[in-house]
Design a protein around this motif. Structure first.
Motif, PDB file in Angstrom:
ATOM      1  N   UNK A 172     -51.190  -0.076 -17.499  1.00  0.00           N
ATOM      2  CA  UNK A 172     -50.816   1.175 -16.847  1.00  0.00           C
ATOM      3  C   UNK A 172     -49.297   1.303 -16.829  1.00  0.00           C
ATOM      4  N   UNK A 173     -48.851   2.538 -16.978  1.00  0.00           N
ATOM      5  CA  UNK A 173     -47.424   2.838 -16.872  1.00  0.00           C
ATOM      6  C   UNK A 173     -47.276   3.958 -15.854  1.00  0.00           C
ATOM      7  N   UNK A 174     -46.414   3.737 -14.890  1.00  0.00           N
ATOM      8  CA  UNK A 174     -46.110   4.753 -13.890  1.00  0.00           C
ATOM      9  C   UNK A 174     -44.735   5.319 -14.222  1.00  0.00           C
ATOM     10  N   UNK A 175     -44.665   6.630 -14.409  1.00  0.00           N
ATOM     11  CA  UNK A 175     -43.412   7.273 -14.796  1.00  0.00           C
ATOM     12  C   UNK A 175     -42.796   7.949 -13.583  1.00  0.00           C
ATOM     13  N   UNK A 176     -41.572   7.554 -13.258  1.00  0.00           N
ATOM     14  CA  UNK A 176     -40.833   8.135 -12.140  1.00  0.00           C
ATOM     15  C   UNK A 176     -39.625   8.875 -12.700  1.00  0.00           C
ATOM     16  N   UNK A 177     -39.660  10.172 -12.583  1.00  0.00           N
ATOM     17  CA  UNK A 177     -38.562  10.992 -13.089  1.00  0.00           C
ATOM     18  C   UNK A 177     -37.705  11.439 -11.908  1.00  0.00           C
ATOM     19  N   UNK A 178     -36.377  11.323 -12.054  1.00  0.00           N
ATOM     20  CA  UNK A 178     -35.481  11.711 -10.973  1.00  0.00           C
ATOM     21  C   UNK A 178     -35.438  10.687  -9.851  1.00  0.00           C
ATOM     22  N   UNK A 179     -35.874   9.492 -10.119  1.00  0.00           N
ATOM     23  CA  UNK A 179     -35.948   8.439  -9.099  1.00  0.00           C
ATOM     24  C   UNK A 179     -34.660   7.628  -9.019  1.00  0.00           C
ATOM     25  N   UNK A 180     -33.790   7.813 -10.012  1.00  0.00           N
ATOM     26  CA  UNK A 180     -32.566   7.006 -10.119  1.00  0.00           C
ATOM     27  C   UNK A 180     -31.707   7.080  -8.861  1.00  0.00           C
ATOM     28  N   UNK A 181     -31.617   8.241  -8.266  1.00  0.00           N
ATOM     29  CA  UNK A 181     -30.733   8.419  -7.100  1.00  0.00           C
ATOM     30  C   UNK A 181     -31.181   7.591  -5.895  1.00  0.00           C
ATOM     31  N   UNK A 182     -32.436   7.159  -5.884  1.00  0.00           N
ATOM     32  CA  UNK A 182     -32.943   6.371  -4.759  1.00  0.00           C
ATOM     33  C   UNK A 182     -32.705   4.870  -4.934  1.00  0.00           C
ATOM     34  N   UNK A 183     -32.217   4.455  -6.092  1.00  0.00           N
ATOM     35  CA  UNK A 183     -32.048   3.027  -6.368  1.00  0.00           C
ATOM     36  C   UNK A 183     -30.914   2.381  -5.579  1.00  0.00           C
ATOM     37  N   UNK A 184     -30.137   3.161  -4.867  1.00  0.00           N
ATOM     38  CA  UNK A 184     -29.052   2.589  -4.066  1.00  0.00           C
ATOM     39  C   UNK A 184     -29.517   2.261  -2.645  1.00  0.00           C
ATOM     40  N   UNK A 185     -30.690   2.734  -2.259  1.00  0.00           N
ATOM     41  CA  UNK A 185     -31.236   2.511  -0.921  1.00  0.00           C
ATOM     42  C   UNK A 185     -31.840   1.114  -0.836  1.00  0.00           C
ATOM     43  N   UNK A 186     -31.430   0.328   0.151  1.00  0.00           N
ATOM     44  CA  UNK A 186     -31.869  -1.065   0.269  1.00  0.00           C
ATOM     45  C   UNK A 186     -33.375  -1.179   0.500  1.00  0.00           C
ATOM     46  N   UNK A 187     -33.963  -0.225   1.221  1.00  0.00           N
ATOM     47  CA  UNK A 187     -35.412  -0.285   1.442  1.00  0.00           C
ATOM     48  C   UNK A 187     -36.173  -0.042   0.139  1.00  0.00           C
ATOM     49  N   UNK A 188     -35.658   0.839  -0.702  1.00  0.00           N
ATOM     50  CA  UNK A 188     -36.272   1.085  -2.008  1.00  0.00           C
ATOM     51  C   UNK A 188     -36.090  -0.138  -2.903  1.00  0.00           C
ATOM     52  N   UNK A 189     -34.934  -0.752  -2.851  1.00  0.00           N
ATOM     53  CA  UNK A 189     -34.663  -1.960  -3.645  1.00  0.00           C
ATOM     54  C   UNK A 189     -35.651  -3.065  -3.274  1.00  0.00           C
ATOM     55  N   UNK A 190     -35.838  -3.289  -1.988  1.00  0.00           N
ATOM     56  CA  UNK A 190     -36.772  -4.337  -1.538  1.00  0.00           C
ATOM     57  C   UNK A 190     -38.197  -4.024  -1.965  1.00  0.00           C
ATOM     58  N   UNK A 191     -38.564  -2.758  -1.868  1.00  0.00           N
ATOM     59  CA  UNK A 191     -39.914  -2.350  -2.249  1.00  0.00           C
ATOM     60  C   UNK A 191     -40.130  -2.587  -3.746  1.00  0.00           C
ATOM     61  N   UNK A 192     -39.123  -2.273  -4.562  1.00  0.00           N
ATOM     62  CA  UNK A 192     -39.226  -2.496  -6.010  1.00  0.00           C
ATOM     63  C   UNK A 192     -39.311  -3.992  -6.313  1.00  0.00           C
ATOM     64  N   UNK A 193     -38.521  -4.797  -5.613  1.00  0.00           N
ATOM     65  CA  UNK A 193     -38.574  -6.247  -5.824  1.00  0.00           C
ATOM     66  C   UNK A 193     -39.969  -6.795  -5.524  1.00  0.00           C
TER      67      UNK A 193
END
Length: 195
Positions: free
Chosen positions: A22-43
Motif C-alpha cells: 500500500x502507498x499513502x499519498x499525502x499532498x501538501x503535507x510538507x508544511x506540517x513536517x516542522x511540528x514536533x507532534x507530527x514528527x513523533x507520529x511519523x517516527x
C-alpha cells in the motif's frame, strides 16, 4: 497540528495487513513536517510501516527534511519536463482545447516553457485559450509566470534583456561581477586572436 496527526492516525489504524503493498499519498503535507507532534507520529508510524511493506509518499515542490526525520524519509526528485515532453504536452493540450495554433512556432513556445512544470504549462495554456492570445502574448504570459516564480524565491529579481542594464546597476555580488568582467576580457581576447 491536530488534523495532520489525525491523518497519520488514520493511516496507522488502517488495516495494513490486509494488502501488504500500500502507498499513502499525502499532498501538501510538507508544511506540517516542522511540528514536533507530527514528527513523533511519523517516527512511530515508520516502524509499523516497515514491517508490512507500506509507504507514505509526501508530494512537495520544496525540499527540506527536519533532522529528526532524515533517517526515515527518502527524497526522490522528479526532473522538470524536457523540450520534447513539453512539445507533446502542448500538442495534446491544444488538440483538446481546439485552439488554433497554426500561426505559432511550437518549438519556440516549448523552449520558452522550459523549466516550468507540466501543471504550470497547463495553467498557461488554459489562460491562452481563454484570452485567445497571440504568439507574442503567449510568450509574455510564459515570461510573467517565470518572473512570478523568481520573485517568490525572494533573493532574486528578473530583468529583461531589452532593458539596458550595466553590471554596475546591479547591487551586491562583487565577486561574481569581478569574475564576469575577467571572463568578458578573456573572451574578447580569444575572439581577437581567432579573427
Amino acid at each position: 497540528a491536530k488534523i495532520p496527526c489525525k491523518l497519520l492516525e488514520l493511516i496507522e489504524n488502517h488495516d495494513l495487513y490486509l494488502d501488504n503493498k500500500q502507498i499513502f499519498i499525502l499532498r501538501g503535507f510538507y508544511s506540517f513536517l516542522q511540528d514536533i507532534s507530527v514528527i513523533r507520529k511519523i517516527q512511530n508510524l515508520s516502524r509499523k510501516l516497515k514491517n508490512v511493506n507500506c509507504n507514505i509518499l509526501i508530494i512537495s515542490s520544496e525540499i527540506g527534511i527536519p533532522n529528526l526525520l532524515k533517517d526515515i524519509i527518502i527524497i526522490i526528485e522528479c526532473p522538470l519536463p524536457t523540450i520534447g515532453e513539453i512539445q507533446v504536452e502542448l500538442i495534446r493540450l491544444i488538440s483538446v482545447s481546439q485552439f488554433n495554433l497554426q500561426n505559432y512556432n511550437l518549438v519556440d513556445l516549448a523552449f520558452a516553457c522550459k523549466e516550468l512544470s507540466i501543471e504550470c504549462i497547463r495553467r498557461l495554456i488554459c489562460k491562452v485559450v481563454m484570452l485567445k492570445s497571440t504568439q507574442y502574448d503567449i510568450l509574455q504570459l510564459v515570461f510573467q509566470e517565470k518572473q512570478q516564480f523568481i520573485k517568490q524565491i525572494g533573493s532574486l529579481d528578473c530583468y529583461y534583456s531589452d532593458v539596458s542594464l550595466r553590471l554596475d546597476d546591479i547591487g551586491g555580488l562583487n565577486i561574481l561581477k569581478t569574475w564576469l568582467r575577467k571572463l568578458l576580457i578573456m573572451v574578447c581576447q580569444l575572439l581577437k586572436e581567432f579573427y
